[in-house]
Design a protein around this motif. Structure first.
Motif, PDB file in Angstrom:
ATOM      1  N   ALA A  62       0.851  -1.190   0.000  1.00 20.64           N
ATOM      2  CA  ALA A  62       0.000   0.000   0.000  1.00 20.64           C
ATOM      3  C   ALA A  62       0.888   1.241   0.000  1.00 20.64           C
ATOM      4  CB  ALA A  62      -0.912  -0.003   1.219  1.00 20.64           C
ATOM      5  N   ALA A  63       0.696   2.090  -0.998  1.00 22.57           N
ATOM      6  CA  ALA A  63       1.395   3.374  -1.053  1.00 22.57           C
ATOM      7  C   ALA A  63       0.506   4.427  -0.390  1.00 22.57           C
ATOM      8  CB  ALA A  63       1.692   3.751  -2.500  1.00 22.57           C
ATOM      9  N   LEU A  64       1.019   5.107   0.609  1.00 19.91           N
ATOM     10  CA  LEU A  64       0.245   6.041   1.421  1.00 19.91           C
ATOM     11  C   LEU A  64       0.600   7.483   1.063  1.00 19.91           C
ATOM     12  CD1 LEU A  64       0.661   4.214   4.845  1.00 19.91           C
ATOM     13  CD2 LEU A  64      -1.081   3.831   3.077  1.00 19.91           C
ATOM     14  N   SER A  71       3.948   9.464   1.247  1.00 23.26           N
ATOM     15  CA  SER A  71       4.475   9.448   2.609  1.00 23.26           C
ATOM     16  C   SER A  71       5.189   8.151   2.958  1.00 23.26           C
ATOM     17  CB  SER A  71       3.343   9.681   3.614  1.00 23.26           C
ATOM     18  OG  SER A  71       3.818   9.621   4.944  1.00 23.26           O
ATOM     19  N   ASP A  72       4.584   6.996   2.650  1.00 18.40           N
ATOM     20  CA  ASP A  72       5.174   5.735   3.103  1.00 18.40           C
ATOM     21  C   ASP A  72       4.570   4.586   2.304  1.00 18.40           C
ATOM     22  OD1 ASP A  72       6.677   3.962   4.490  1.00 18.40           O
ATOM     23  OD2 ASP A  72       5.552   4.079   6.375  1.00 18.40           O
ATOM     24  N   THR A  73       5.220   3.392   2.451  1.00 20.87           N
ATOM     25  CA  THR A  73       4.721   2.161   1.837  1.00 20.87           C
ATOM     26  C   THR A  73       4.565   1.108   2.922  1.00 20.87           C
ATOM     27  OG1 THR A  73       5.802   2.620  -0.276  1.00 20.87           O
ATOM     28  CG2 THR A  73       5.161   0.339   0.138  1.00 20.87           C
ATOM     29  N   ASN A 149       8.058   4.251  -7.005  1.00 14.27           N
ATOM     30  CA  ASN A 149       8.475   4.653  -8.349  1.00 14.27           C
ATOM     31  C   ASN A 149       7.435   4.252  -9.387  1.00 14.27           C
ATOM     32  OD1 ASN A 149      10.783   5.640  -7.199  1.00 14.27           O
ATOM     33  ND2 ASN A 149      12.100   3.963  -7.877  1.00 14.27           N
ATOM     34  N   TYR A 150       6.859   3.058  -9.224  1.00 19.52           N
ATOM     35  CA  TYR A 150       5.889   2.555 -10.194  1.00 19.52           C
ATOM     36  C   TYR A 150       4.667   3.464 -10.289  1.00 19.52           C
ATOM     37  CZ  TYR A 150       2.617  -0.710 -12.384  1.00 19.52           C
ATOM     38  OH  TYR A 150       1.689  -1.282 -13.220  1.00 19.52           O
ATOM     39  N   LEU A 151       4.205   3.979  -9.142  1.00 16.46           N
ATOM     40  CA  LEU A 151       2.982   4.777  -9.132  1.00 16.46           C
ATOM     41  C   LEU A 151       3.221   6.259  -9.417  1.00 16.46           C
ATOM     42  CD1 LEU A 151       1.100   3.243  -6.067  1.00 16.46           C
ATOM     43  CD2 LEU A 151       0.628   2.857  -8.482  1.00 16.46           C
ATOM     44  N   ASP A 204      16.880   3.409 -15.228  1.00 15.21           N
ATOM     45  CA  ASP A 204      17.197   4.824 -15.474  1.00 15.21           C
ATOM     46  C   ASP A 204      15.940   5.692 -15.397  1.00 15.21           C
ATOM     47  OD1 ASP A 204      19.859   4.236 -15.770  1.00 15.21           O
ATOM     48  OD2 ASP A 204      19.785   4.119 -17.960  1.00 15.21           O
ATOM     49  N   TYR A 205      14.816   5.135 -15.844  1.00 15.62           N
ATOM     50  CA  TYR A 205      13.541   5.854 -15.776  1.00 15.62           C
ATOM     51  C   TYR A 205      12.962   5.872 -14.359  1.00 15.62           C
ATOM     52  CZ  TYR A 205      13.189   5.778 -20.894  1.00 15.62           C
ATOM     53  OH  TYR A 205      13.408   5.965 -22.248  1.00 15.62           O
TER      54      TYR A 205
END
Length: 348
Positions: A62-64, A71-73, A149-151, A204-205
Motif C-alpha cells: 500500500a502506497a500512502l 508518505s510511506d509504503t 516509483n511505479y505509481l 534509469d527511468y
C-alpha cells in the motif's frame, strides 16, 4: 492490479446532519444541547478515524499519501492511515507476473513493432553494412519491485513507457547482430542481452519495474528469402543433432574402451607376474639341482635321466638301447608308464 479503495467519509454531509440535529436540540433542554453536540462530534471523529483501518493482503503493498504527497509504503497486514480528505492510499499487488507482447496482439501480428533491421557485416567484415530485415515477436514478463516509483515517478509505466523501452532494447540488440543470431543458435544470447538492456533503461527511468523474463516468440526471415533461411535453419539444426549424437556415442564408447584397456593392462600385469614367478621358481629349482649335482654327480645325473625318461617314454612305442646294457621296463597295462633302468656290466 489496483484494489478498489474503501469509500471515504463525506464530512460535509455529516456536518449538515449535525446542524439539523443541533437545531432540534438547541431551543430547549437547559444545557443538554452542547453535551449532545460534543458526543455526536466525538462519535463522528471516531467513525472517521476507524475508516482509516485497512488490510494489505499477502503479495500486496500500500502506497500512502498525506495531502496528496507520497508518505510511506506498507506491507501485508492490518494497517491504519489517515482517511480522506487528509490521507489516501493505493493498494497494488506487487508479486503478480504481468505480460507485455511486442510485435503481436493475441494472434494478430503488428508489423510496425516487429520489423527490425539486423547488423549483418559486409564482405569486408564491417558490421551493419549489409543489413537484413527480420520479423521479431517478443514476450516480456515483469512484476513491481518499487511501488513508489511505479505509481508516482513515471507516467503509464506498464503502458507506453514499458512498450517503448522494450522496443528500443530489442532494436538495439537485433541491430548489433547478424540475422543468423536471431534465427538459429544465438537466441538465448539475444534474449539475455535484451533483458539486461531493458532493465537498465527501466532503472534509469525509475519505473519500479522488475523484468523477470524476455522470450522470443517467433522470428521470421523476410518473405522473399524465407525458404532459403528455413533451409539454413534446418541444416544447422541437423548439424547440432549430429554433433549431439556423436558426443553421446563418444561418451558411451570412451568409458568402455578405457575400461577394456585398464582390464587388458591388469591382465598383462598378472600374466607378467605369473611368468616371473614361474621363471624364478624354475631358476631356484635348477640352482638347487646344481648344488645337489656338485655333491653327487653320478647319482644326480642318473636321477635327472630317469626323470626325463618318465616324461618322454610314455609317448613312444619303441625303445632303443645299447646291447651291452640290460634295460629293465616296468610297463603299465596301457604301456603308458615305461621306466628303463640302465644296468652297467649286466648287473642291476
Amino acid at each position: 492490479m489496483y484494489r478498489q479503495e474503501e469509500p471515504e467519509v463525506n464530512l460535509e454531509k455529516i456536518f449538515s446532519r449535525f446542524k439539523s440535529i443541533f437545531g432540534r436540540f438547541g431551543g430547549s433542554g437547559k444545557g443538554i444541547g452542547p453535551v449532545v453536540i460534543l458526543v455526536i462530534i466525538g462519535v463522528a471523529v471516531a467513525v472517521w478515524a476507524a475508516s482509516g483501518v485497512f488490510t494489505v493482503n499477502p503479495g500486496e503493498e500500500a502506497a500512502l499519501k498525506r495531502f496528496g504527497a507520497y508518505s510511506d509504503t506498507k506491507g501485508p497486514g492490518l494497517q491504519w492511515w489517515w482517511p480522506g480528505p487528509i490521507g489516501a492510499r493505493d493498494v497494488v499487488r506487487v508479486d503478480e507476473v504481468r505480460r507485455l507482447e511486442l510485435g503481436i496482439r493475441g494472434d494478430t501480428p503488428v508489423l510496425s513493432e516487429s520489423l527490425m533491421i539486423t547488423g549483418d557485416p559486409d564482405e569486408n567484415g564491417r558490421p551493419g553494412e549489409a543489413p537484413n530485415i527480420v520479423d521479431v515477436q517478443l514476450l516480456v514478463q515483469y512484476d513491481i519491485k518499487n511501488l513508489k516509483n511505479y505509481l508516482y515517478k513515471v507516467v503509464s509505466p506498464e503502458g507506453a513507457t514499458l512498450k517503448d523501452a522494450t522496443e528500443t532494447s530489442l532494436r538495439q540488440v537485433i541491430g548489433s547482430r547478424p540475422i543468423d543470431d536471431s534465427l538459429t543458435d544465438k537466441k538465448e544470447q539475444v534474449q539475455f542481452d535484451t533483458k539486461k538492456k531493458l532493465q537498465d533503461i527501466l532503472d534509469d527511468y525509475q519505473s519500479g519495474i522488475n523484468v523477470r523474463e524476455v522470450k522470443l516468440l517467433n522470428v521470421f526471415a523476410p518473405e522473399q528469402v524465407k525458404d532459403a533461411f528455413d533451409d539454413v535453419v534446418r541444416a544447422k539444426e541437423d548439424k547440432a543433432k549430429i554433433i549431439n549424437l556423436a558426443d553421446a556415442y563418444k561418451e558411451d564408447v570412451l568409458p568402455r574402451a578405457r575400461g577394456d584397456a585398464a582390464k587388458a593392462l591388469q591382465d598383462a600385469e598378472g600374466f607378467r607376474q605369473q611368468k616371473i614367478a614361474i621363471a624364478t621358481g624354475e631358476a631356484e629349482r635348477f640352482l638347487a639341482i646344481q648344488r645337489e649335482y656338485v655333491k653327487s654327480r653320478d647319482i644326480t645325473r642318473k636321477r635327472l635321466y630317469l626323470e626325463a625318461m618318465e616324461e618322454i617314454l610314455p609317448g613312444i612305442s619303441k625303445i632303443l638301447g645299447d646291447p651291452g646294457e640290460i634295460i629293465i621296463m616296468a610297463p603299465s597295462k596301457d604301456r603308458s608308464n615305461i621306466v628303463p633302468v640302465p644296468v652297467q656290466g649286466g648287473n642291476e
